[in-house]
Design an enzyme around this catalytic site. Structure first.
Site, PDB file in Angstrom:
ATOM      1  CB  THR A 102      -0.954   0.033   1.216  1.00  0.00           C
ATOM      2  OG1 THR A 102      -0.177  -0.056   2.409  1.00  0.00           O
ATOM      3  CG2 THR A 102      -1.952  -1.095   1.149  1.00  0.00           C
ATOM      4  CG  HIS A 115      -2.168 -11.748   5.694  1.00  0.00           C
ATOM      5  ND1 HIS A 115      -1.263 -12.410   4.890  1.00  0.00           N
ATOM      6  CD2 HIS A 115      -1.902 -10.423   5.525  1.00  0.00           C
ATOM      7  CE1 HIS A 115      -0.489 -11.515   4.269  1.00  0.00           C
ATOM      8  NE2 HIS A 115      -0.852 -10.312   4.624  1.00  0.00           N
ATOM      9  CG  ASP A 119       3.551  -9.890   5.178  1.00  0.00           C
ATOM     10  OD1 ASP A 119       3.210  -9.309   4.135  1.00  0.00           O
ATOM     11  OD2 ASP A 119       3.467  -9.359   6.298  1.00  0.00           O
TER      12      ASP A 119
HETATM   13  O1  0GZ Z   1      -1.062  -5.759   7.900  1.00  0.00           O
HETATM   14  C1  0GZ Z   1      -0.351  -4.939   7.282  1.00  0.00           C
HETATM   15  O2  0GZ Z   1       0.059  -3.875   7.784  1.00  0.00           O
HETATM   16  C2  0GZ Z   1      -0.002  -5.224   5.867  1.00  0.00           C
HETATM   17  C3  0GZ Z   1       0.280  -4.161   5.042  1.00  0.00           C
HETATM   18  C4  0GZ Z   1       0.489  -4.394   3.702  1.00  0.00           C
HETATM   19  C5  0GZ Z   1       0.691  -3.300   2.759  1.00  0.00           C
HETATM   20  O3  0GZ Z   1       0.926  -2.175   3.203  1.00  0.00           O
HETATM   21  O4  0GZ Z   1       0.584  -3.574   1.558  1.00  0.00           O
HETATM   22  O5  0GZ Z   1       0.484  -5.655   3.198  1.00  0.00           O
HETATM   23  C6  0GZ Z   1       0.257  -6.734   4.005  1.00  0.00           C
HETATM   24  O6  0GZ Z   1       0.254  -7.855   3.483  1.00  0.00           O
HETATM   25  C7  0GZ Z   1      -0.002  -6.520   5.371  1.00  0.00           C
END
Ligand code: 0GZ
EC number: 3.1.1.57
Length: 305
Positions: free
Chosen positions: A78, A182, A258
């Site tokens: 993200t 997850h 992850d």
């Molecule tokens: O739980 C999280 O903070 C997280 C964040 C991101 C992301 O920022 O893409 O990706 C993931 O798989 C898990």
């Protein structure tokens, strides 16, 4: 937030992971990992909710080799928003050993989607975790889903377990394979027989197009990375959840490290120990082969199966 100032309290990835004792089957795929930047080459998105440390493709592929994986699925993080350049660059320079999952907006053209496909992208990620992203209207997501389904791609969804009832109708209307990140983030303190987790199992049971990543014990665990009560394994409170999903849906589960583990503040997992978690949730060679090789190959490299 400045471009290069890391979010305070945010831990860096584990620098010297142990060599796993569990020997991965030949051809194993790390089906959920990310790259971050490097920020000076691939700037983080202005709308991001955190600024990570750098985690390059070279560091990801060194980890792959160290742990014994053969391939990766690089999922758009993200912090890069809908700017897929870092993920695409990682896929393109992997020599065919990485495929990707992108984040796209409604404004993306068919030609741009085709470019992503040519780079190795096989899915889009829809994120509903409020601390990570701003809200995107569901009609925009459904329109994207319709377009990417025609390319044979799937949708990866990330949400918290408490939000599943509200998202149910949207998820079950998606016109393609749906992969849950997850395990839909169960609250493990509620127990594996909770109503909340029962709803997640029903979601998978009633919808044959729904898959799950049985990943991220380090995020879901309350007992943490230390083995307790004479048990051998870390993250033991997550084991019953992941094992239930693997045993009931052996042909629709994926596993990933992850790495580089965004947003962790209390501890950073040793990726070698995460690999040693696998035989606790997939106890037989047959389940391990499906989880780590057959399933990810079917979804990401179908032309080789
Ligand atoms: O739980 C999280 O903070 C997280 C964040 C991101 C992301 O920022 O893409 O990706 C993931 O798989 C898990």
């Amino acid at each position: 937030m400045s471009q290069f100032e890391k979010t305070p309290g945010w831990l860096d990835w584990y620098a010297n992971p142990s060599k796993p004792q569990f020997k991965l089957p030949a051809g194993a795929v790390d089906a959920h990992c990310h790259v971050f930047g490097p920020g000076n080459e691939f700037p983080f998105a202005p709308e991001r909710k955190y600024t990570p440390c750098d985690a390059s493709k070279a560091q990801l592929y060194a980890l792959r080799d160290h742990l014994g994986f053969a391939r990766n699925v690089v999922v758009q993080a993200t912090c890069h928003g809908a700017d897929n350049r870092a993920m695409v660059d990682a896929c393109k320079s992997s020599g065919g050993k990485a495929r990707g999952v992108a984040t796209v907006r409604r404004s993306i053209s068919d030609a741009e989607l085709q470019e992503l496909h040519d780079a190795g992208v096989r899915g889009v990620r829809f994120n509903f975790v409020k601390r990570l992203v701003d809200f995107t209207p569901k009609d925009e997501l459904m329109e994207i889903a319709g377009r990417i389904a025609k390319l044979g791609w799937h949708v990866v969804i990330y949400f918290e377990a408490v939000d599943l009832p509200e998202l149910w109708d949207f998820f079950t209307a998606l016109p393609t394979t749906v992969v849950v990140d997850h395990m839909g983030r169960p609250d493990v303190t509620k127990g594996v027989d909770s109503e909340e987790f029962a709803l997640f199992l029903k979601f998978m049971r009633e919808h044959q197009n729904v898959w799950s990543k049985v990943s991220c014990p380090e995020r879901l665990s309350v007992t943490g990375p230390k083995a307790l009560n004479g048990e051998q394994n870390a993250y033991q409170d997550v084991v019953p959840f992941a094992r239930r999903v693997v045993e009931e849906f052996p042909d629709r589960v994926l596993w990933g490290t992850d790495w580089p583990h965004p947003n962790l503040k209390d501890h950073m997992p040793d990726d070698g120990l995460l690999v040693d978690f696998i035989p606790h949730i997939a106890p037989t060679a047959e389940l391990q082969q499906k989880l780590l090789v057959d399933n990810p190959m079917r979804l990401y490299w179908p032309e080789e199966v």
